[in-house]
Scaffold this motif. Structure first.
Motif, short mmCIF file in Angstrom:
data_model
loop_
_atom_site.label_atom_id
_atom_site.label_comp_id
_atom_site.label_asym_id
_atom_site.label_seq_id
_atom_site.Cartn_x
_atom_site.Cartn_y
_atom_site.Cartn_z
N PHE A 203 28.56 43.28 22.62
CA PHE A 203 28.21 41.81 22.29
C PHE A 203 26.90 41.79 21.56
N ALA A 204 25.92 42.58 22.36
CA ALA A 204 24.53 42.62 21.81
C ALA A 204 24.27 43.31 20.51
N LEU A 205 25.09 44.34 20.43
CA LEU A 205 24.87 45.09 19.13
C LEU A 205 25.46 44.14 17.82
N ASN A 206 26.51 43.51 18.12
CA ASN A 206 27.15 42.64 17.09
C ASN A 206 26.21 41.43 16.93
N ALA A 207 25.62 40.88 17.79
CA ALA A 207 24.37 39.86 17.75
C ALA A 207 23.34 40.25 16.81
N ILE A 208 22.62 41.36 16.89
CA ILE A 208 21.65 42.07 16.44
C ILE A 208 22.26 42.28 14.86
N ILE A 209 23.47 42.87 14.60
CA ILE A 209 23.69 43.13 13.19
C ILE A 209 24.01 41.65 12.46
N ILE A 210 24.69 40.74 13.30
CA ILE A 210 24.51 39.35 12.60
C ILE A 210 23.19 38.72 12.31
N MET A 211 22.32 38.81 13.40
CA MET A 211 20.96 38.52 12.89
C MET A 211 20.15 39.10 11.79
N LEU A 215 18.99 37.04 8.55
CA LEU A 215 17.72 37.12 8.21
C LEU A 215 17.48 37.73 6.58
N ALA A 216 18.27 38.76 6.33
CA ALA A 216 18.17 39.31 4.92
C ALA A 216 19.02 38.41 3.77
N GLY A 217 20.04 37.80 4.19
CA GLY A 217 20.70 36.85 3.34
C GLY A 217 19.98 35.67 2.92
N GLY A 218 19.45 35.10 4.07
CA GLY A 218 18.66 33.83 3.92
C GLY A 218 19.43 32.71 3.26
N ASP A 219 19.26 31.88 2.14
CA ASP A 219 19.65 30.86 1.74
C ASP A 219 21.04 31.31 0.73
N ASP A 220 21.04 32.47 0.60
CA ASP A 220 22.41 33.06 -0.11
C ASP A 220 23.56 33.09 0.79
N LEU A 221 23.43 32.94 2.09
CA LEU A 221 24.73 32.82 2.89
C LEU A 221 25.27 31.41 3.00
#
Length: 222
Positions: A203-211, A215-221
């Motif tokens: 759960f923690a690993l997936n949360a970090i990946i999603i975060m 953060l990298a995608g910003g407004d493009d998501l």
């Protein structure tokens, strides 16, 4: 989401039908049912990403955070009870943590998260605003505003309150992993500590990946 919810319903039926068997009883029936119900809500929460933009902006954060809190709280409750019972046994003390007492403690964690989410909804006041799409239309095939189509995007005032929701999840994961690690030597017939620790780690690993992606995608998501 629908397939995941259906699987959860099947698992719930199996737990209820087989609740008198030794294996299911050892898994703490009521707590297991609460965990599966939380997983059901987590799958259903995928539907918060479709529909009216204004409604989506207000319920998406609830749909992402509250079921996750419930899942972690019930997992934590299972390992917490096992840890206490065996720690008491090592001290030659006989104590019992009833389902009712454990469910009250789990509910307090969930209620705390619900309060934080309520404050977030009021303070942040998430809304859908029309913003220019990242990919504009080729100017050869459009003119004026048609070359820069818009799409609804969720906006917040500052997003500070939401941090507390993530912190609560982080605290549950860390404490749950510590208790699971300390209970790792217990027999598997009495403890699911190892599996719970792996689940919380994932759960923690997936949360970090999603975060990182967010953060990298910003407004493009979307």
């Amino acid at each position: 989401g629908s397939l995941g919810a259906l699987i959860c319903l099947v698992v719930m039926v199996v737990i209820i039908v087989k609740r008198e068997s030794a294996l299911i009883r050892a898994s703490q029936v009521k707590i297991s049912c609460g965990f599966v119900a939380s997983a059901f809500l987590a799958n259903i929460s995928t539907f918060t990403y479709v529909g009216n933009p204004e409604i989506k902006c207000r319920v998406q954060f609830w749909g992402a955070i509250l079921p996750s809190t419930m899942l972690l709280a019930f997992m934590f409750g299972k390992v917490y009870r096992t840890y206490l019972v065996f720690m008491w046994a090592k001290k030659f003390k006989r104590k019992k943590l009833t389902d009712c007492n454990l469910l009250v403690r789990i509910s307090m964690v969930i209620l705390l998260q619900a309060v934080i989410l309520t404050v977030w909804t009021i303070v942040e006041d998430p809304r859908a605003e029309m913003k220019t799409m990242v990919d504009s239309v080729d100017s050869r095939y459009c003119s004026g505003d048609a070359c820069s189509p818009t799409e609804p995007k969720c906006t917040q005032n500052h997003g500070i309150v939401g941090v507390f929701s993530y912190l609560l999840l982080a605290v549950i994961v860390v404490i749950g992993c510590v208790l699971s690690f300390q209970s790792r030597a217990l027999p598997n017939c009495f403890s699911e500590a190892k599996y719970i620790m792996f689940a919380m780690y994932n759960f923690a690993l997936n949360a970090i990946i999603i975060m990182v992606v967010v953060l990298a995608g910003g407004d493009d998501l979307p």
